[in-house]
Design a protein around this motif. Structure first.
Motif, PDB file in Angstrom:
ATOM      1  N   SER A 117       0.846  -1.192   0.000  1.00 40.45           N
ATOM      2  CA  SER A 117       0.000   0.000   0.000  1.00 40.45           C
ATOM      3  C   SER A 117       0.879   1.239   0.000  1.00 40.45           C
ATOM      4  N   ARG A 118       0.348   2.296  -0.601  1.00 45.63           N
ATOM      5  CA  ARG A 118       1.026   3.593  -0.607  1.00 45.63           C
ATOM      6  C   ARG A 118      -0.033   4.676  -0.596  1.00 45.63           C
ATOM      7  N   PHE A 119       0.378   5.883  -0.211  1.00 42.99           N
ATOM      8  CA  PHE A 119      -0.561   7.000  -0.188  1.00 42.99           C
ATOM      9  C   PHE A 119      -0.878   7.446  -1.602  1.00 42.99           C
ATOM     10  N   SER A 120      -2.110   7.875  -1.799  1.00 48.21           N
ATOM     11  CA  SER A 120      -2.538   8.407  -3.085  1.00 48.21           C
ATOM     12  C   SER A 120      -2.033   9.842  -3.206  1.00 48.21           C
ATOM     13  N   PHE A 121      -1.467  10.191  -4.344  1.00 52.69           N
ATOM     14  CA  PHE A 121      -1.007  11.553  -4.558  1.00 52.69           C
ATOM     15  C   PHE A 121      -2.172  12.512  -4.773  1.00 52.69           C
ATOM     16  N   SER A 122      -3.260  12.024  -5.339  1.00 47.51           N
ATOM     17  CA  SER A 122      -4.415  12.880  -5.604  1.00 47.51           C
ATOM     18  C   SER A 122      -5.243  13.142  -4.348  1.00 47.51           C
ATOM     19  N   ASP A 123      -5.224  12.214  -3.374  1.00 54.81           N
ATOM     20  CA  ASP A 123      -5.956  12.377  -2.124  1.00 54.81           C
ATOM     21  C   ASP A 123      -5.195  11.650  -1.026  1.00 54.81           C
ATOM     22  N   ALA A 124      -4.464  12.403  -0.224  1.00 60.39           N
ATOM     23  CA  ALA A 124      -3.584  11.817   0.791  1.00 60.39           C
ATOM     24  C   ALA A 124      -4.342  11.051   1.870  1.00 60.39           C
ATOM     25  N   ARG A 125      -5.664  11.197   1.925  1.00 65.01           N
ATOM     26  CA  ARG A 125      -6.451  10.443   2.908  1.00 65.01           C
ATOM     27  C   ARG A 125      -6.639   8.994   2.481  1.00 65.01           C
ATOM     28  N   LYS A 126      -6.403   8.730   1.213  1.00 63.38           N
ATOM     29  CA  LYS A 126      -6.625   7.376   0.669  1.00 63.38           C
ATOM     30  C   LYS A 126      -5.300   6.660   0.456  1.00 63.38           C
ATOM     31  N   ARG A 127      -5.391   5.336   0.495  1.00 62.56           N
ATOM     32  CA  ARG A 127      -4.236   4.494   0.194  1.00 62.56           C
ATOM     33  C   ARG A 127      -4.539   3.693  -1.064  1.00 62.56           C
ATOM     34  N   LEU A 128      -3.499   3.455  -1.845  1.00 63.59           N
ATOM     35  CA  LEU A 128      -3.620   2.644  -3.060  1.00 63.59           C
ATOM     36  C   LEU A 128      -3.003   1.285  -2.773  1.00 63.59           C
ATOM     37  N   TYR A 129      -3.675   0.243  -3.189  1.00 61.87           N
ATOM     38  CA  TYR A 129      -3.226  -1.133  -2.943  1.00 61.87           C
ATOM     39  C   TYR A 129      -2.856  -1.804  -4.255  1.00 61.87           C
ATOM     40  N   THR A 130      -1.718  -2.498  -4.222  1.00 60.78           N
ATOM     41  CA  THR A 130      -1.207  -3.196  -5.400  1.00 60.78           C
ATOM     42  C   THR A 130      -0.807  -4.608  -5.012  1.00 60.78           C
ATOM     43  N   LEU A 131      -1.129  -5.563  -5.847  1.00 62.64           N
ATOM     44  CA  LEU A 131      -0.750  -6.960  -5.619  1.00 62.64           C
ATOM     45  C   LEU A 131       0.737  -7.131  -5.920  1.00 62.64           C
ATOM     46  N   THR A 132       1.455  -7.836  -5.062  1.00 67.98           N
ATOM     47  CA  THR A 132       2.901  -8.018  -5.254  1.00 67.98           C
ATOM     48  C   THR A 132       3.275  -9.442  -5.628  1.00 67.98           C
ATOM     49  N   LEU A 133       2.307 -10.289  -5.922  1.00 62.74           N
ATOM     50  CA  LEU A 133       2.576 -11.694  -6.279  1.00 62.74           C
ATOM     51  C   LEU A 133       3.047 -11.812  -7.699  1.00 62.74           C
TER      52      LEU A 133
END
Length: 89
Positions: free
Chosen positions: A73-89
């Protein structure tokens, strides 16, 4: 038998190895992982929308996936209140 059987077994093992971390997780976590596999990067609310799961269930699934090392997960640049999730498999 020979080489073709060995190659088939090796190819099958390679495809499954990344998903081994998700194997023992609840079905909701597997569903979230599969959606992230198709959609690449999503927020928690987008995942809830895509999976039709309650936000609380998605939050739990994401925490389990993060503990297993299957999701980043990382912070969204467009809205710092949200986190972006990415699969790492």
């Amino acid at each position: 038998m020979g080489v073709s059987d060995t190659e088939a077994v090796t190819a099958g093992e390679e495809g499954a190895n990344g998903w081994d971390a998700v194997e023992d997780l609840p079905p909701s976590a597997k569903l979230v992982a599969k959606v992230l596999d198709y959609e690449d990067t999503l927020t928690q609310s987008e995942l809830a929308e895509e999976t039709l799961l309650p936000p609380r269930t998605v939050r739990y699934a994401l925490s389990r996936l993060e503990d297993a090392g299957a999701v980043e997960s990382r912070f969204s640049f467009s809205d710092a209140r949200k986190r972006l999730y990415t699969l790492t498999l």
